[in-house]
Scaffold this motif. Sequence first.
Motif, mmCIF file in Angstrom:
data_model
loop_
_atom_site.group_PDB
_atom_site.id
_atom_site.type_symbol
_atom_site.label_atom_id
_atom_site.label_comp_id
_atom_site.label_asym_id
_atom_site.label_seq_id
_atom_site.Cartn_x
_atom_site.Cartn_y
_atom_site.Cartn_z
ATOM 1 N N HIS A 70 0.828 -1.207 0.000
ATOM 2 C CA HIS A 70 0.000 0.000 0.000
ATOM 3 C C HIS A 70 0.861 1.255 0.000
ATOM 4 N N ALA A 71 1.949 1.247 0.762
ATOM 5 C CA ALA A 71 2.818 2.418 0.841
ATOM 6 C C ALA A 71 3.444 2.740 -0.512
ATOM 7 N N ASP A 72 3.779 1.698 -1.278
ATOM 8 C CA ASP A 72 4.356 1.922 -2.604
ATOM 9 C C ASP A 72 3.330 2.536 -3.551
ATOM 10 N N ALA A 73 2.084 2.083 -3.444
ATOM 11 C CA ALA A 73 1.031 2.639 -4.297
ATOM 12 C C ALA A 73 0.807 4.116 -3.977
ATOM 13 N N VAL A 74 0.768 4.460 -2.691
ATOM 14 C CA VAL A 74 0.599 5.856 -2.286
ATOM 15 C C VAL A 74 1.783 6.693 -2.763
ATOM 16 N N PHE A 75 2.988 6.132 -2.643
ATOM 17 C CA PHE A 75 4.192 6.825 -3.104
ATOM 18 C C PHE A 75 4.048 7.193 -4.576
ATOM 19 N N ASN A 76 3.611 6.247 -5.402
ATOM 20 C CA ASN A 76 3.509 6.517 -6.835
ATOM 21 C C ASN A 76 2.396 7.489 -7.176
ATOM 22 N N VAL A 77 1.304 7.465 -6.411
ATOM 23 C CA VAL A 77 0.242 8.448 -6.644
ATOM 24 C C VAL A 77 0.790 9.852 -6.437
ATOM 25 N N SER A 78 1.537 10.040 -5.348
ATOM 26 C CA SER A 78 2.084 11.373 -5.070
ATOM 27 C C SER A 78 3.072 11.798 -6.141
ATOM 28 N N ARG A 79 3.938 10.880 -6.585
ATOM 29 C CA ARG A 79 4.932 11.231 -7.588
ATOM 30 C C ARG A 79 4.302 11.465 -8.959
ATOM 31 N N SER A 80 3.235 10.756 -9.281
ATOM 32 C CA SER A 80 2.548 10.985 -10.562
ATOM 33 C C SER A 80 1.972 12.392 -10.619
ATOM 34 N N ALA A 81 1.345 12.806 -9.523
ATOM 35 C CA ALA A 81 0.802 14.164 -9.472
ATOM 36 C C ALA A 81 1.927 15.189 -9.573
ATOM 37 N N LEU A 82 3.032 14.919 -8.873
ATOM 38 C CA LEU A 82 4.164 15.841 -8.912
ATOM 39 C C LEU A 82 4.795 15.890 -10.303
ATOM 40 N N LEU A 83 4.827 14.754 -10.997
ATOM 41 C CA LEU A 83 5.430 14.715 -12.331
ATOM 42 C C LEU A 83 4.667 15.607 -13.310
ATOM 43 N N ILE A 84 3.352 15.603 -13.229
ATOM 44 C CA ILE A 84 2.566 16.475 -14.102
ATOM 45 C C ILE A 84 2.896 17.938 -13.826
ATOM 46 N N ALA A 85 2.984 18.288 -12.539
ATOM 47 C CA ALA A 85 3.331 19.663 -12.183
ATOM 48 C C ALA A 85 4.740 20.013 -12.655
ATOM 49 N N ALA A 86 5.677 19.083 -12.514
ATOM 50 C CA ALA A 86 7.058 19.338 -12.915
ATOM 51 C C ALA A 86 7.171 19.534 -14.419
ATOM 52 N N LEU A 87 6.480 18.698 -15.187
ATOM 53 C CA LEU A 87 6.554 18.788 -16.640
ATOM 54 C C LEU A 87 5.853 20.030 -17.184
ATOM 55 N N MET A 88 4.814 20.474 -16.506
ATOM 56 C CA MET A 88 4.053 21.616 -17.006
ATOM 57 C C MET A 88 4.541 22.955 -16.470
ATOM 58 N N GLN A 89 5.028 22.969 -15.206
ATOM 59 C CA GLN A 89 5.309 24.253 -14.572
ATOM 60 C C GLN A 89 6.679 24.350 -13.909
ATOM 61 N N SER A 90 7.182 23.255 -13.343
ATOM 62 C CA SER A 90 8.346 23.331 -12.466
ATOM 63 C C SER A 90 9.374 22.264 -12.807
ATOM 64 N N PRO A 91 10.132 22.440 -13.900
ATOM 65 C CA PRO A 91 11.118 21.424 -14.299
ATOM 66 C C PRO A 91 12.169 21.128 -13.234
ATOM 67 N N GLU A 92 12.397 22.052 -12.312
ATOM 68 C CA GLU A 92 13.387 21.820 -11.260
ATOM 69 C C GLU A 92 12.978 20.678 -10.322
ATOM 70 N N LEU A 93 11.718 20.246 -10.381
ATOM 71 C CA LEU A 93 11.235 19.162 -9.530
ATOM 72 C C LEU A 93 11.275 17.799 -10.227
ATOM 73 N N LEU A 94 11.819 17.743 -11.420
ATOM 74 C CA LEU A 94 11.738 16.517 -12.216
ATOM 75 C C LEU A 94 12.435 15.327 -11.567
#
Length: 325
Positions: A207-231
């Motif tokens: 379960h912890a791994d699934a939650v980890f990936n949910v958070s990173r997926s959301a962050l990846l969209i933000a990084a690719l669209m607005q904040s490349p420094e978070l990639l």
Amino acid sequence: MAQGSRPGAAAGGWGEGAVAIRVPATSANLRPGFDTLGLAPSIYDELTVEELPGGELRIDVSGTGAESIARDESNLVARSIWHVFEAVGIDAPGLRIDARNGIPHGRGLGSSGAAVAAGVLAAKGLLAGRAELSDTDLLRYATELEGHPDNVAPALFGGLTIAWLENGVPQHKKLLVHRGVSPLVFVPETTMSTSAARGLQPSQVPHADAVFNVSRSALLIAALMQSPELLLSATDDKLHQTYRAEAMPETHRLVQALRAEGFAAVVSGAGPSVLVLADGPGRRLEAVEVARRAVDTAWEPLMLAVDFKGGTVRDIAEGALEHEF
């Protein structure tokens, strides 16, 4: 093209109604966005297709992987065209296909998805005036053939795509990528089977791994669209790439070496190519130098852009785009 109209004979030896198609590569399974996120890098397959009478099939292929492409009824582009014709209730035609492949085969850059997308788009062009195909239709037919919408959505629509199923029907959302994101792909000489790569993943994850990936997926969209420094943080993953590492040790070694130096490196698709999402064009040269020092095997570095247009189809005789996303 006007409803019901057909052009006259085209130049260059192509007959009435011939269409030209261009589709980009895809980098799907975008690290934490497994089976969901995909990107379209600027490598292309280009094809010309026309209908032939009497069920005749003529296929000519040049470029990357040409020696391994079927020239008979099993050809993936031809099968995809016929699939769409059958779906709309029109008899499958004979075909003349001239393919010029630029997308490496078996390297995790979506060569099969591009072939399917090219066939679906070719069918749209050939059927103009006889059947109208929406974006949803194109994605559905392509997914029926390819199996996963994230593998074909970037080739059809370009940019960054989110793909999902809504009551069993594939859907997508296209997003624009920040201009500072600069893709670099390292392509090896070896290939990798997508089915073999998938077979290495467990059927269940903590379960912890699934939650980890949910958070990173959301962050990846933000990084690719607005904040490349978070990639770098945004491309962490615990669902699939670690499990596949044993099948691609050189790929894993390169990814780890690049990430240790601060580069957002991921396995492209099912591998074995490595995609680096650099946060500026100049950083790509630094990544190439890191790769040169870190691994002994040969990798071809490709400095690319994100394709924003996606697949296109135009009528050769008219010279106008039949479809552009």
